[in-house]
Design a protein around this motif. Structure first.
Motif, PDB file in Angstrom:
ATOM      1  N   ASP A   1      36.100  -4.446  20.693  1.00  0.00           N
ATOM      2  CA  ASP A   1      36.862  -5.186  21.693  1.00  0.00           C
ATOM      3  C   ASP A   1      37.855  -6.174  21.080  1.00  0.00           C
ATOM      4  OD1 ASP A   1      35.275  -7.291  20.817  1.00  0.00           O
ATOM      5  OD2 ASP A   1      34.839  -8.024  22.840  1.00  0.00           O
ATOM      6  N   GLN A   2      37.985  -6.173  19.743  1.00  0.00           N
ATOM      7  CA  GLN A   2      38.904  -7.049  19.010  1.00  0.00           C
ATOM      8  C   GLN A   2      38.565  -8.519  19.234  1.00  0.00           C
ATOM      9  OE1 GLN A   2      43.064  -5.971  19.465  1.00  0.00           O
ATOM     10  NE2 GLN A   2      42.578  -3.807  19.584  1.00  0.00           N
ATOM     11  N   ALA A   3      37.296  -8.773  19.563  1.00  0.00           N
ATOM     12  CA  ALA A   3      36.803 -10.147  19.662  1.00  0.00           C
ATOM     13  C   ALA A   3      35.543 -10.233  18.821  1.00  0.00           C
ATOM     14  CB  ALA A   3      36.550 -10.526  21.122  1.00  0.00           C
ATOM     15  N   SER A   4      34.387  -9.915  19.385  1.00  0.00           N
ATOM     16  CA  SER A   4      33.160  -9.960  18.595  1.00  0.00           C
ATOM     17  C   SER A   4      32.140  -8.929  19.032  1.00  0.00           C
ATOM     18  CB  SER A   4      32.531 -11.358  18.676  1.00  0.00           C
ATOM     19  OG  SER A   4      32.167 -11.652  20.007  1.00  0.00           O
ATOM     20  N   ALA A   5      32.562  -7.937  19.793  1.00  0.00           N
ATOM     21  CA  ALA A   5      31.630  -6.931  20.287  1.00  0.00           C
ATOM     22  C   ALA A   5      32.115  -5.530  19.960  1.00  0.00           C
ATOM     23  CB  ALA A   5      31.435  -7.081  21.797  1.00  0.00           C
ATOM     24  N   VAL A   6      31.142  -4.634  19.764  1.00  0.00           N
ATOM     25  CA  VAL A   6      31.410  -3.214  19.589  1.00  0.00           C
ATOM     26  C   VAL A   6      30.464  -2.459  20.516  1.00  0.00           C
ATOM     27  CG1 VAL A   6      31.279  -1.241  18.012  1.00  0.00           C
ATOM     28  CG2 VAL A   6      32.249  -3.413  17.227  1.00  0.00           C
ATOM     29  N   VAL A   7      30.998  -1.517  21.280  1.00  0.00           N
ATOM     30  CA  VAL A   7      30.196  -0.733  22.215  1.00  0.00           C
ATOM     31  C   VAL A   7      30.265   0.728  21.797  1.00  0.00           C
ATOM     32  CG1 VAL A   7      29.887  -0.027  24.615  1.00  0.00           C
ATOM     33  CG2 VAL A   7      30.618  -2.355  24.086  1.00  0.00           C
ATOM     34  N   CYS A   8      29.098   1.346  21.650  1.00  0.00           N
ATOM     35  CA  CYS A   8      29.033   2.749  21.247  1.00  0.00           C
ATOM     36  C   CYS A   8      28.511   3.591  22.408  1.00  0.00           C
ATOM     37  CB  CYS A   8      28.135   2.922  20.029  1.00  0.00           C
ATOM     38  SG  CYS A   8      28.770   2.103  18.533  1.00  0.00           S
ATOM     39  N   MET A   9      29.162   4.708  22.646  1.00  0.00           N
ATOM     40  CA  MET A   9      28.809   5.613  23.739  1.00  0.00           C
ATOM     41  C   MET A   9      28.473   6.980  23.181  1.00  0.00           C
ATOM     42  SD  MET A   9      31.291   7.022  26.833  1.00  0.00           S
ATOM     43  CE  MET A   9      32.495   7.619  25.624  1.00  0.00           C
ATOM     44  N   SER A  10      27.319   7.506  23.568  1.00  0.00           N
ATOM     45  CA  SER A  10      27.010   8.904  23.283  1.00  0.00           C
ATOM     46  C   SER A  10      27.230   9.693  24.563  1.00  0.00           C
ATOM     47  CB  SER A  10      25.568   9.070  22.793  1.00  0.00           C
ATOM     48  OG  SER A  10      24.645   8.765  23.824  1.00  0.00           O
ATOM     49  N   LYS A  11      27.797  10.878  24.429  1.00  0.00           N
ATOM     50  CA  LYS A  11      28.075  11.684  25.614  1.00  0.00           C
ATOM     51  C   LYS A  11      27.858  13.152  25.305  1.00  0.00           C
ATOM     52  CE  LYS A  11      33.069  11.898  24.701  1.00  0.00           C
ATOM     53  NZ  LYS A  11      34.422  11.665  25.243  1.00  0.00           N
ATOM     54  N   SER A  12      27.444  13.881  26.320  1.00  0.00           N
ATOM     55  CA  SER A  12      27.225  15.318  26.225  1.00  0.00           C
ATOM     56  C   SER A  12      28.456  16.033  26.746  1.00  0.00           C
ATOM     57  CB  SER A  12      25.998  15.733  27.034  1.00  0.00           C
ATOM     58  OG  SER A  12      25.937  17.136  27.173  1.00  0.00           O
ATOM     59  N   ILE A  13      28.858  17.056  26.056  1.00  0.00           N
ATOM     60  CA  ILE A  13      30.005  17.846  26.493  1.00  0.00           C
ATOM     61  C   ILE A  13      29.744  18.443  27.867  1.00  0.00           C
ATOM     62  CG2 ILE A  13      31.430  19.868  25.979  1.00  0.00           C
ATOM     63  CD1 ILE A  13      30.873  19.353  23.027  1.00  0.00           C
ATOM     64  N   ARG A  14      28.480  18.786  28.122  1.00  0.00           N
ATOM     65  CA  ARG A  14      28.141  19.452  29.382  1.00  0.00           C
ATOM     66  C   ARG A  14      27.859  18.478  30.519  1.00  0.00           C
ATOM     67  NH1 ARG A  14      23.431  23.137  26.973  1.00  0.00           N
ATOM     68  NH2 ARG A  14      23.063  21.129  25.966  1.00  0.00           N
ATOM     69  N   SER A  15      27.174  17.377  30.227  1.00  0.00           N
ATOM     70  CA  SER A  15      26.694  16.526  31.313  1.00  0.00           C
ATOM     71  C   SER A  15      27.282  15.126  31.324  1.00  0.00           C
ATOM     72  CB  SER A  15      25.171  16.416  31.253  1.00  0.00           C
ATOM     73  OG  SER A  15      24.750  15.874  30.010  1.00  0.00           O
TER      74      SER A  15
ATOM     75  N   PHE B   1      26.777  -3.906  20.510  1.00  0.00           N
ATOM     76  CA  PHE B   1      26.472  -4.586  19.249  1.00  0.00           C
ATOM     77  C   PHE B   1      27.210  -5.918  19.175  1.00  0.00           C
ATOM     78  CE2 PHE B   1      25.800  -0.104  18.373  1.00  0.00           C
ATOM     79  CZ  PHE B   1      24.647  -0.088  17.603  1.00  0.00           C
ATOM     80  N   ASP B   2      26.553  -6.904  18.578  1.00  0.00           N
ATOM     81  CA  ASP B   2      27.215  -8.138  18.173  1.00  0.00           C
ATOM     82  C   ASP B   2      27.814  -7.873  16.804  1.00  0.00           C
ATOM     83  OD1 ASP B   2      28.035 -10.627  17.393  1.00  0.00           O
ATOM     84  OD2 ASP B   2      26.053 -11.558  17.470  1.00  0.00           O
ATOM     85  N   ASP B   3      29.130  -7.846  16.724  1.00  0.00           N
ATOM     86  CA  ASP B   3      29.759  -7.478  15.455  1.00  0.00           C
ATOM     87  C   ASP B   3      29.530  -8.522  14.373  1.00  0.00           C
ATOM     88  OD1 ASP B   3      31.413  -5.644  13.916  1.00  0.00           O
ATOM     89  OD2 ASP B   3      32.951  -7.185  13.992  1.00  0.00           O
ATOM     90  N   ALA B   4      29.188  -9.744  14.738  1.00  0.00           N
ATOM     91  CA  ALA B   4      28.911 -10.774  13.735  1.00  0.00           C
ATOM     92  C   ALA B   4      27.658 -10.445  12.936  1.00  0.00           C
ATOM     93  CB  ALA B   4      28.759 -12.140  14.396  1.00  0.00           C
ATOM     94  N   THR B   5      26.680  -9.801  13.582  1.00  0.00           N
ATOM     95  CA  THR B   5      25.412  -9.484  12.917  1.00  0.00           C
ATOM     96  C   THR B   5      25.204  -7.989  12.712  1.00  0.00           C
ATOM     97  OG1 THR B   5      24.204  -9.349  15.018  1.00  0.00           O
ATOM     98  CG2 THR B   5      24.371 -11.520  13.960  1.00  0.00           C
TER      99      THR B   5
END
Length: 501
Positions: A339-353, A361-365
């Motif tokens: 987010d260009q601040a202090s957070a990172v969000v990870c998404m897992s996704k299925s091609i089918r569903s 995540f807290d990018d600081a830690t």
């Protein structure tokens, strides 16, 4: 972390948006007979801005025109830098100033007839000397001239979006093409950038290496206009001149997946972090950590394995490991959004569903601070499209949504019509008037995007932005069937979303 509380406005998201080094010339390549419609001093008005924007209204639709010789794999990519919506593909980058319709420009990917362009990155938004700058990387093949042999190149442009002028250009030779034929050029696989400096790291595969998964990373800096090539590494993040990437065989029986930390300017490996993974794939990075998905087999014959998301500190190499709750099967992929601040969000996704899990995540830690999955009883997992300054922008089947990047909680939104109202529609300062419309001297010819802000191309469906700045958001919409004459075909539509709160 940017505060993300007390949000009351509606989110209205509408379809749309759709080394050998050389210094750039002071001028700009443009789409109108090499004449730019910009001026050296950007004109007013300035678009309204919110940091971060939490509600939008549709304001413009920019058609991306299919280029001559374009294949089905060469679709346009959308972005936004400052108040300029970006449409890019293998032929070049186009800019549309959302507050000044007369300020539009084109920078071609290549000028020389001996150069063939194979691929282009998605436009990246950075700051260079306080200016809003768009960065795009091209995979090219130089067919050679004189006594020079053919070569594969990665060429990177930095463009001042308000003037449409290149402020820097770097060309890096990544492979020879002799004897490889037309398909011997490099392919862009990953891209990472530092929004604060404009430094980039581009991961490419080259002729003869696609089947073995061998990567090269091209690091480039707009200030020095120099590049460095790191062999065998696929980049995840770059920040402050440090590049983090993955190295390894990427085979089921392998256990050599390793993270490298590299000084970009020199190409020197400063740290090796052996994670001993069979597969180690870069996911993205923030200012302090690079993120990787890793998988290794504990018993290959029995098919048992472990997997994790690894956050690697860019300064120390320290590793934080998080196990996802949804196993990554053959049709599931993971992507991370900083987010260009202090957070990172990870998404897992299925091609089918569709989406399966979100992890914040807290990018600081580098540590997980929130998450939920398709197994959660009370929440639907949205498809994340962008993150910016504390806000996660996402899409459910029913509507666009906002999440707090720090906590994962839903941000409030009101209700509003998906169609632009009189107050949402472009005003005289947003929409071309008769005096703003292209004249005969600068009307579109050939592959130049016709018009500016043609809302007749909008399909009326609400969607989440794919790229966000304080001045709004953009995303790509499929064509609605409207073409501009028999020789001009619309590839896709870039919809600009004006921020309203």
């Amino acid at each position: 972390m940017v505060a993300t509380t007390a949000v009351t406005a509606a989110l209205i998201l509408l379809a749309g948006c759709g080394g050998d080094d050389k210094k750039s010339e002071s001028g700009t390549d443009t789409g109108n007979n090499n004449q730019s419609t910009t001026s050296a001093t950007p004109s007013t008005p300035t678009a309204p801005s919110f940091d971060p924007p939490k509600a939008f209204a549709p304001a413009a639709a920019y058609p991306a025109i299919e280029e001559k010789g374009q294949s089905s794999l060469d679709e346009a990519q959308m972005g936004i830098a400052g108040q300029v919506a970006l449409v890019g593909n293998w032929a070049g980058l186009k800019g549309h100033d959302v507050a000044n319709p007369t300020n539009r420009w084109t920078v071609k990917s290549a000028e020389a007839e001996t150069t063939q362009v194979y691929d282009a990155s998605k436009p990246m938004a950075v700051k260079v000397d306080g200016k809003d700058v768009a960065v795009v990387a091209y995979a090219q093949g130089d067919k050679g001239n004189g006594t020079q042999k053919p070569a594969g190149l990665v060429v990177i442009h930095w463009v001042d979006v308000l003037t449409g002028k290149k402020i820097a250009e770097v060309s890096a030779k990544v492979s020879t093409m002799e004897g490889t034929g037309d398909n011997g050029g490099p392919n862009i696989k990953t891209q990472a950038f530092d929004p604060e400096t404009g430094q980039v790291a581009i991961g490419v595969t080259t002729a003869g290496s696609v089947m073995t998964g061998t990567y090269q990373t091209v690091y480039a800096d707009p200030k020095t206009q120099k590049s460095t090539i790191v062999p065998g590494m696929n980049p995840a993040a770059v920040h402050g001149g440090v590049v983090a990437g993955a190295k390894g065989k990427q085979e089921e029986r392998a256990a050599d997946g390793t993270v490298l930390l590299v000084d970009g300017a020199s190409g020197k490996v400063t740290k090796q972090v052996p994670l001993k993974q069979a597969y180690l794939n870069p996911l993205g990075g923030g200012a302090q950590h690079a993120y990787f998905y890793g998988k290794k087999y504990t018993n290959y014959d029995a098919g048992t394995s472990t997997e994790a998301i690894f956050a690697v500190n860019l300064s120390t190499g320290a590793v934080t490991q998080t196990a996802p709750t949804v196993p990554q099967e053959s049709d599931i992929t993971t992507e991370c959004f900083a987010d260009q601040a202090s957070a990172v969000v990870c998404m897992s996704k299925s091609i089918r569903s569709g989406p399966e899990e979100l992890i914040g995540f807290d990018d600081a830690t580098g540590k997980k601070v929130w998450g939920f999955s398709s197994k959660s009883a009370s929440r639907v997992v949205p498809r994340v499209t962008a993150a910016f300054h504390g806000v996660v922008y996402a899409q459910t089947e029913a509507q666009p949504v906002l999440l707090d990047a720090k906590t994962g909680e839903d941000l409030p939104s009101g209700s509003s019509s998906a169609s632009p109202s009189s107050s949402d529609s472009p005003s005289s300062g947003d929409t071309p008037s008769s005096g703003d419309s292209p004249s005969d001297s600068n009307s579109p010819a050939g592959n130049e995007s016709p018009g500016n802000g043609d809302m007749g191309l909008f399909d009326g469906k609400a969607r989440s932005p794919e790229a966000v700045s304080p001045y709004g958001g953009v995303y790509k919409q499929l064509p609605t069937g409207t073409d501009y004459g028999s020789t001009v075909k619309v590839d896709s539509i870039c919809i600009f979303l004006k921020p309203t709160a």
